[in-house]
Design a protein around this motif. Structure first.
Motif, PDB file in Angstrom:
ATOM      1  N   PRO A 115       0.663  -1.177   0.057  1.00  0.00           N
ATOM      2  CA  PRO A 115      -0.027   0.012  -0.134  1.00  0.00           C
ATOM      3  C   PRO A 115       0.656   1.299  -0.045  1.00  0.00           C
ATOM      4  N   ALA A 116       1.911   1.465   0.702  1.00  0.00           N
ATOM      5  CA  ALA A 116       2.795   2.580   0.837  1.00  0.00           C
ATOM      6  C   ALA A 116       3.168   2.898  -0.679  1.00  0.00           C
ATOM      7  N   TYR A 117       3.670   1.963  -1.279  1.00  0.00           N
ATOM      8  CA  TYR A 117       4.268   2.019  -2.667  1.00  0.00           C
ATOM      9  C   TYR A 117       2.895   2.573  -3.651  1.00  0.00           C
ATOM     10  N   TYR A 118       1.771   1.909  -3.767  1.00  0.00           N
ATOM     11  CA  TYR A 118       0.699   2.240  -4.680  1.00  0.00           C
ATOM     12  C   TYR A 118       0.143   3.613  -3.973  1.00  0.00           C
ATOM     13  N   PHE A 119       0.063   3.818  -2.924  1.00  0.00           N
ATOM     14  CA  PHE A 119      -0.443   5.215  -2.611  1.00  0.00           C
ATOM     15  C   PHE A 119       0.454   6.469  -3.079  1.00  0.00           C
ATOM     16  N   SER A 120       1.635   6.349  -3.019  1.00  0.00           N
ATOM     17  CA  SER A 120       2.785   7.246  -3.252  1.00  0.00           C
ATOM     18  C   SER A 120       2.786   7.223  -4.710  1.00  0.00           C
ATOM     19  N   LYS A 121       3.051   6.102  -5.742  1.00  0.00           N
ATOM     20  CA  LYS A 121       3.278   6.322  -7.084  1.00  0.00           C
ATOM     21  C   LYS A 121       1.892   6.639  -7.893  1.00  0.00           C
ATOM     22  N   ALA A 122       0.886   5.919  -7.470  1.00  0.00           N
ATOM     23  CA  ALA A 122      -0.302   6.019  -8.672  1.00  0.00           C
ATOM     24  C   ALA A 122      -0.787   7.526  -8.669  1.00  0.00           C
ATOM     25  N   PHE A 123      -0.433   8.556  -7.744  1.00  0.00           N
ATOM     26  CA  PHE A 123      -0.732   9.797  -8.133  1.00  0.00           C
ATOM     27  C   PHE A 123       0.386  10.850  -8.177  1.00  0.00           C
ATOM     28  N   GLU A 124       1.472  10.308  -8.760  1.00  0.00           N
ATOM     29  CA  GLU A 124       2.647  11.203  -8.835  1.00  0.00           C
ATOM     30  C   GLU A 124       2.457  12.417 -10.057  1.00  0.00           C
ATOM     31  N   HIS A 125       1.496  11.924 -10.907  1.00  0.00           N
ATOM     32  CA  HIS A 125       1.236  12.802 -12.025  1.00  0.00           C
ATOM     33  C   HIS A 125       0.216  13.768 -11.820  1.00  0.00           C
ATOM     34  N   THR A 126      -0.294  13.970 -10.529  1.00  0.00           N
ATOM     35  CA  THR A 126      -1.487  14.559 -10.384  1.00  0.00           C
ATOM     36  C   THR A 126      -1.291  15.948  -9.364  1.00  0.00           C
ATOM     37  N   ALA A 127      -2.091  16.784  -9.218  1.00  0.00           N
ATOM     38  CA  ALA A 127      -1.903  17.683  -7.969  1.00  0.00           C
ATOM     39  C   ALA A 127      -1.759  17.146  -6.739  1.00  0.00           C
ATOM     40  N   ALA A 128      -2.317  15.902  -6.538  1.00  0.00           N
ATOM     41  CA  ALA A 128      -2.795  15.191  -5.280  1.00  0.00           C
ATOM     42  C   ALA A 128      -1.573  14.620  -4.817  1.00  0.00           C
ATOM     43  N   ARG A 129      -0.294  14.830  -5.538  1.00  0.00           N
ATOM     44  CA  ARG A 129       0.847  13.952  -5.303  1.00  0.00           C
ATOM     45  C   ARG A 129       1.287  14.259  -3.936  1.00  0.00           C
ATOM     46  N   PHE A 162      -0.124  15.065  -0.987  1.00  0.00           N
ATOM     47  CA  PHE A 162      -1.036  14.361  -0.261  1.00  0.00           C
ATOM     48  C   PHE A 162      -0.916  12.681  -0.131  1.00  0.00           C
ATOM     49  N   PHE A 163      -0.802  12.034  -1.157  1.00  0.00           N
ATOM     50  CA  PHE A 163      -0.836  10.724  -1.262  1.00  0.00           C
ATOM     51  C   PHE A 163       0.629  10.182  -1.123  1.00  0.00           C
ATOM     52  N   LYS A 164       1.642  11.096  -1.398  1.00  0.00           N
ATOM     53  CA  LYS A 164       3.041  10.668  -0.923  1.00  0.00           C
ATOM     54  C   LYS A 164       3.088  10.747   0.807  1.00  0.00           C
ATOM     55  N   LEU A 165       2.498  11.633   1.430  1.00  0.00           N
ATOM     56  CA  LEU A 165       2.322  11.725   2.755  1.00  0.00           C
ATOM     57  C   LEU A 165       1.485  10.416   3.270  1.00  0.00           C
ATOM     58  N   TYR A 166       0.274  10.131   2.579  1.00  0.00           N
ATOM     59  CA  TYR A 166      -0.407   9.184   2.953  1.00  0.00           C
ATOM     60  C   TYR A 166       0.454   7.773   2.913  1.00  0.00           C
ATOM     61  N   LEU A 169      -6.826   2.636   6.824  1.00  0.00           N
ATOM     62  CA  LEU A 169      -5.986   3.377   5.894  1.00  0.00           C
ATOM     63  C   LEU A 169      -6.089   2.700   4.626  1.00  0.00           C
ATOM     64  N   ASN A 170      -5.901   1.542   4.289  1.00  0.00           N
ATOM     65  CA  ASN A 170      -5.669   0.991   3.270  1.00  0.00           C
ATOM     66  C   ASN A 170      -7.327   0.782   2.591  1.00  0.00           C
ATOM     67  N   ILE A 171      -8.226   0.546   3.402  1.00  0.00           N
ATOM     68  CA  ILE A 171      -9.509   0.320   2.626  1.00  0.00           C
ATOM     69  C   ILE A 171      -9.819   1.855   1.878  1.00  0.00           C
ATOM     70  N   ILE A 172      -9.806   2.810   2.533  1.00  0.00           N
ATOM     71  CA  ILE A 172      -9.994   4.147   2.169  1.00  0.00           C
ATOM     72  C   ILE A 172      -9.163   4.333   0.949  1.00  0.00           C
ATOM     73  N   GLY A 173      -8.184   4.131   1.001  1.00  0.00           N
ATOM     74  CA  GLY A 173      -7.035   4.422  -0.061  1.00  0.00           C
ATOM     75  C   GLY A 173      -7.380   3.606  -1.483  1.00  0.00           C
ATOM     76  N   ILE A 174      -7.620   2.111  -1.146  1.00  0.00           N
ATOM     77  CA  ILE A 174      -8.041   1.527  -2.370  1.00  0.00           C
ATOM     78  C   ILE A 174      -9.311   1.876  -2.855  1.00  0.00           C
ATOM     79  N   LEU A 175     -10.325   2.335  -2.182  1.00  0.00           N
ATOM     80  CA  LEU A 175     -11.666   2.717  -2.674  1.00  0.00           C
ATOM     81  C   LEU A 175     -11.245   4.093  -3.672  1.00  0.00           C
ATOM     82  N   ILE A 176     -10.401   4.861  -3.309  1.00  0.00           N
ATOM     83  CA  ILE A 176      -9.855   5.952  -4.408  1.00  0.00           C
ATOM     84  C   ILE A 176      -9.226   5.258  -5.373  1.00  0.00           C
ATOM     85  N   LEU A 177      -8.122   4.577  -5.085  1.00  0.00           N
ATOM     86  CA  LEU A 177      -7.410   3.968  -6.363  1.00  0.00           C
ATOM     87  C   LEU A 177      -7.691   2.737  -6.906  1.00  0.00           C
ATOM     88  N   GLN A 178      -8.858   2.328  -6.797  1.00  0.00           N
ATOM     89  CA  GLN A 178      -9.346   1.152  -7.403  1.00  0.00           C
ATOM     90  C   GLN A 178      -9.393   0.525  -9.151  1.00  0.00           C
TER      91      GLN A 178
END
Length: 515
Positions: free
Chosen positions: A129-143, A145-149, A454-463
């Motif tokens: 999860p730490a890897y996919y939260f931080s990497k998935a949004f690297e190209h967005t303005a939310a980078r 937040f999700f790096k911190l997440y 943390l994980n469930i909220i995150g994967i609902l966003i990143l599914q």
């Protein structure tokens, strides 16, 4: 301190988390068109066949690594506590959590594969999860937040897997050995620490090799012997099944008042046991060598079935069919006894002793020994898996400092923190061995709950990438191909490992030893 931990646990494991786990499983099941049902034959095929390489383990080894984390005290003591405080109906809600959780496990483990990376120090694959939260949004303005997440999840996982969760496993192991053979819990702690220290220094490859031998063998032996007990008591089985379903929905007058407890304990112990949604499964999934992320997502979904539908069910039917149970009011052993099967002595504590008594009903005197041996293997492999997950998240947090080889530069930041983590998990094992079961379980529940939130909220966003991978996999299979993943063609960004992956040029791939 106990009151404080109880209060924290009540907030973490409120009804909100219970319903979040169930609702997420329902949503993912619908969204995937019941992938956990449609793809069962493919799950089994992939489990037995796969690739491996010097960088990654085979699908089967990744499965057994995942089962090493899943199959532990939750399958024996966890089932007993669910029945004791939630009634027989808790077993139904554990089944429901497994069925729904298989779809959740598919999503999180597929994401773990999509966003995995190669460890620059060891060359092994790592992810989670730490890897996919931080990497998935690297190209967005939310980078940011999700790096911190991702960093927050990594820190929580280090705390949970390095300190909170190992104590539950070691506690059950020490209690079972003390009950069976009279071993001092301190001696159990010392012996476990010595063996654990040897294994964790070997890295993911040694963990995979160790788990691939021990876990399947012990799981099969445990299930077979538990089923023998059930068959001997086959006359009681129809009544047990009726009791499970009636109490699961409050139809039984005895357990109607604790319907909420049945749901709560069934979901809580279901998540603790099969770990679907907790975020631990993606760590093992990311270590596998596969040509398409959906392959390992399907294999890990099947791991949920193995854990709960097979092993936990075996324990539940063993306990209920032999009458080796006692149900308490108020979710505490100090509460009034609502029902009991009549086999337990008045001094028997909630936990492994329920299963020990069940086995003793057929093999008098052997139950304690068999459960002690089973827990020794199940709990130890789970602790090893916890260390691997904690180390993976430490690597993530270290960033560039993780490239320093800690074995040859012992004075570096990476080396110091790695050794501190190793010391932390060893201390946790000792603390668990000598603490009470109540204290150990409260810590474990807090660790599981924090990771799950943390994980469930995150994967609902990143599914979305997980479903893109599923539809692509099924499309290629329908065309008669061995699916190969191309994230660019699917519009999935920042899957950097796969962007440079060329299966034709990957001469290091070898057929799995099992396929």
């Amino acid at each position: 301190m106990s009151e404080f931990l109880d209060a924290v646990n009540s907030y973490v494991w409120s009804n909100a988390l219970v319903y979040l786990c169930l609702a997420t499983g329902i949503y993912f099941s619908v969204r995937s068109r019941l992938v956990q049902v449609r793809q069962v034959p493919e799950m089994i095929r992939l489990m037995l066949r796969g690739e491996k390489s010097p960088s990654g383990v085979s699908s089967f080894q990744a499965l057994t690594m995942s089962l090493a984390g899943r199959v532990g005290t939750g399958n024996i003591a966890g089932v007993a506590t669910a029945i004791a405080f939630g009634g027989p109906g808790a077993l139904f809600w554990m089944w429901m959590m497994a069925f729904l959780g298989a779809s959740t496990s598919f999503v999180e483990c597929t994401l773990g594969q999509i966003y995995k990376t190669r460890d620059r120090l060891t060359g092994e694959y790592r992810g989670g999860p730490a890897y996919y939260f931080s990497k998935a949004f690297e190209h967005t303005a939310a980078r940011p937040f999700f790096k911190l997440y991702g960093l927050l999840f990594a820190a929580v996982t280090i705390l949970a897997c390095g300190l909170l969760l190992p104590s539950v496993q070691s506690n059950s192991m020490a209690s079972a050995m003390n009950s069976a053979w009279g071993f001092s819990k301190w001696w159990v702690a010392v012996g476990t620490v010595i063996v654990l220290g040897f294994v964790i220094i070997g890295g993911v490859k040694r963990i995979a090799a160790f788990a691939s031998i021990v876990v399947p063998f012990m799981a099969v032996v445990y299930i077979v012997l538990a089923l023998v007990i059930v068959v001997v008591n086959i006359d009681a089985l129809p009544g047990v099944i009726q009791l499970v379903f009636s109490s699961a929905f409050g139809l039984d007058s005895t357990f109607g008042a604790i319907l909420g407890s049945a749901v709560m304990w069934g979901v809580k112990r279901g998540v603790y046991s099969n770990e679907a949604g907790q975020g631990t499964g993606p760590h093992a999934a990311a270590a596998a060598e596969v040509s398409h992320p959906a392959k390992q997502g399907l294999v890990q979904a099947f791991a949920v079935y193995v854990d709960t539908l097979f092993i936990c069910s075996a324990t539940g039917f063993l306990i209920l069919s032999t009458g080796a149970y006692r149900v308490f009011e108020g979710e505490s052993e100090s509460g009034a006894v609502l029902s009991e099967g009549g086999l337990l002595a008045t001094t028997v504590e909630v936990g492994p002793a329920y299963a020990q008594a069940g086995f003793d009903s057929l093999w008098n005197g052997a139950g304690s020994t068999f459960i002690a041996v089973s827990l020794a293997f199940f709990c130890f492999t789970t602790i090893v898996a916890y260390y691997y997950m904690a180390e993976t998240n430490l690597r993530f947090m270290l960033g560039r400092f993780a490239t320093i080889d800690v074995r040859f530069l012992p004075g570096t930041i990476g080396a110091t923190l790695t050794m501190l983590l190793q010391a932390l998990i060893l201390v946790s094992v000792v603390m668990g061995c000598v603490s009470t079961a109540t204290e150990a379980w409260v810590l474990g529940d807090i660790g599981v709950g924090l990771m799950a939130w943390l994980n469930i909220i995150g994967i609902l966003i990143l599914q979305k990438p997980a479903y893109k991978a599923l539809w692509d996999y099924e499309k290629q299979k329908k065309a008669g191909l061995d699916p190969v993943f191309d994230p660019v063609a699917l519009g999935i960004k920042n899957a950097t490992f796969w962007e440079n992956y060329d299966p034709k040029a990957s001469h290091e791939l070898q057929p799995s030893a099992r396929g």
